[in-house]
Design an enzyme around this catalytic site. Structure first.
Site, PDB file in Angstrom:
ATOM      1  N   ARG A  40       0.214  -1.478  -0.223  1.00  0.00           N
ATOM      2  CA  ARG A  40      -0.129  -0.086  -0.159  1.00  0.00           C
ATOM      3  C   ARG A  40       0.956   1.190   0.398  1.00  0.00           C
ATOM      4  O   ARG A  40       1.879   1.585   0.851  1.00  0.00           O
ATOM      5  CB  ARG A  40      -0.976  -0.244   1.526  1.00  0.00           C
ATOM      6  CG  ARG A  40      -1.780   0.885   1.370  1.00  0.00           C
ATOM      7  CD  ARG A  40      -2.745   1.008   2.641  1.00  0.00           C
ATOM      8  NE  ARG A  40      -3.937   1.990   2.864  1.00  0.00           N
ATOM      9  CZ  ARG A  40      -3.630   2.937   3.195  1.00  0.00           C
ATOM     10  NH1 ARG A  40      -2.596   3.374   4.573  1.00  0.00           N
ATOM     11  NH2 ARG A  40      -5.260   3.934   3.832  1.00  0.00           N
ATOM     12  N   SER A 114     -13.093  -3.269  -0.844  1.00  0.00           N
ATOM     13  CA  SER A 114     -13.019  -2.575   0.550  1.00  0.00           C
ATOM     14  C   SER A 114     -14.032  -2.227   0.916  1.00  0.00           C
ATOM     15  O   SER A 114     -14.880  -1.485  -0.501  1.00  0.00           O
ATOM     16  CB  SER A 114     -12.241  -1.067   0.928  1.00  0.00           C
ATOM     17  OG  SER A 114     -10.611  -2.122   0.869  1.00  0.00           O
ATOM     18  N   LYS A 143      -5.371   4.926   8.678  1.00  0.00           N
ATOM     19  CA  LYS A 143      -5.832   5.988   7.622  1.00  0.00           C
ATOM     20  C   LYS A 143      -6.273   6.820   7.831  1.00  0.00           C
ATOM     21  O   LYS A 143      -6.652   7.267   8.998  1.00  0.00           O
ATOM     22  CB  LYS A 143      -7.007   4.818   7.268  1.00  0.00           C
ATOM     23  CG  LYS A 143      -7.745   5.309   5.834  1.00  0.00           C
ATOM     24  CD  LYS A 143      -9.101   4.345   5.779  1.00  0.00           C
ATOM     25  CE  LYS A 143      -9.497   3.969   3.713  1.00  0.00           C
ATOM     26  NZ  LYS A 143     -10.376   2.924   3.860  1.00  0.00           N
TER      27      LYS A 143
HETATM   28  N1  3NM Z   1      -8.434   0.172   5.468  1.00  0.00           N
HETATM   29  P1  3NM Z   1      -4.000  -0.917  11.361  1.00  0.00           P
HETATM   30  S1  3NM Z   1      -8.662   0.691   7.997  1.00  0.00           S
HETATM   31  C1  3NM Z   1      -6.071   0.633   4.817  1.00  0.00           C
HETATM   32  O1  3NM Z   1     -11.481   0.591   6.824  1.00  0.00           O
HETATM   33  C2  3NM Z   1      -7.151   0.463   6.337  1.00  0.00           C
HETATM   34  O2  3NM Z   1     -10.772   0.477   4.665  1.00  0.00           O
HETATM   35  C3  3NM Z   1      -9.005   0.501   6.228  1.00  0.00           C
HETATM   36  O3  3NM Z   1      -4.359  -0.442   9.694  1.00  0.00           O
HETATM   37  C4  3NM Z   1     -10.784  -0.055   5.971  1.00  0.00           C
HETATM   38  O4  3NM Z   1      -4.179  -2.217  11.425  1.00  0.00           O
HETATM   39  C5  3NM Z   1      -6.818   0.764   7.209  1.00  0.00           C
HETATM   40  O5  3NM Z   1      -3.149   0.015  11.554  1.00  0.00           O
HETATM   41  C6  3NM Z   1      -6.145   1.063   8.244  1.00  0.00           C
HETATM   42  O6  3NM Z   1      -5.393   0.228  11.862  1.00  0.00           O
HETATM   43  C7  3NM Z   1      -5.609  -0.585   9.007  1.00  0.00           C
END
Ligand code: 3NM
Length: 210
Positions: A40, A114, A143
């Site tokens: 990413r 997503s 994010k």
């Molecule tokens: N997408 P972490 S939350 C890249 O809700 C991403 O679709 C999300 O990172 C979504 O594990 C997210 O540090 C971040 O919380 C995930």
């Protein structure tokens, strides 16, 4: 139907100061048992993305994971996935539509989508996506402008709406991962809780989620 590993590590380029560190983290994750990685990079710098993606592909052929297959998934960019010989593409709600991506990557490469609420999930379920993601399950700082937290209840609802493999994402750690799988997710996608000592952290996720 594809089978996803319990742990879906995301290598976010923004978390590393250079390509070497990023690749080293990928190698450590593979050493910890990861069989799939998503790359990413939200910087929008396509030449850097292609270079890093190619390094990851090279790693998968020469690093600790070789000769085992390491599936590589490109976030957002179908064109770069093809150029770097990745195994799949993951798109969000603001990226190319799933069927447009499918047209680019063909029937064999994996396509993930997503979603952030039941409506989006039900819509994505009708596409040729190989797996769906639901999140953020918990609050996340990885994010920018995350959607509202869906909680474990959001994972349960998502599970009822699709038979496709389901990845849960957002704020998932070794402390809460088991509850997320219990709620119906097939796999947990993680950025933050893999940053410190990626190998040990990945091993612990696999131990917890066995
Ligand atoms: N997408 P972490 S939350 C890249 O809700 C991403 O679709 C999300 O990172 C979504 O594990 C997210 O540090 C971040 O919380 C995930």
């Amino acid at each position: 139907m594809i089978v996803l590993p319990r742990l879906y590590p995301i290598l976010d380029a923004g978390c590393y100061s250079n390509t070497l560190d990023l690749i080293a983290a990928g190698d450590e994750l593979a050493a910890g048992g990861a069989t799939l990685l998503q790359y990413r990079n939200k910087s929008g710098n396509a030449p850097v993305m292609l270079e890093q993606a190619r390094e990851l592909r090279r790693l998968s052929r020469t690093g600790v994971s070789a000769p085992h297959t390491l599936k590589l998934i490109m976030n957002d960019r179908a064109d770069l996935a093809l150029a770097a010989e990745f195994d799949g593409v993951h798109v969000g709600q603001d990226d190319l539509l799933p069927e447009s991506v499918r047209g680019i990557i063909g029937p064999e490469r994996w396509l993930g989508v997503s979603t952030h609420n039941p409506e989006q999930l039900a819509e994505a379920d009708l596409t040729s996506a190989d797996y769906l993601a639901i999140g953020p399950v918990f609050s996340t700082s990885s994010k920018e402008k995350p959607d509202p937290v869906v909680g474990l209840e959001g994972v349960r609802r998502a599970r009822q709406l699709t038979r496709k493999p389901l990845v849960a994402i957002g704020g998932i750690t070794r402390a809460n991962a088991a509850s997320v799988i219990e709620a119906g997710a097939d796999s947990v996608a993680v950025i933050s809780d893999l940053l410190r000592d990626p190998r040990k952290s990945a091993e612990e996720f696999f131990r917890i989620l066995r």
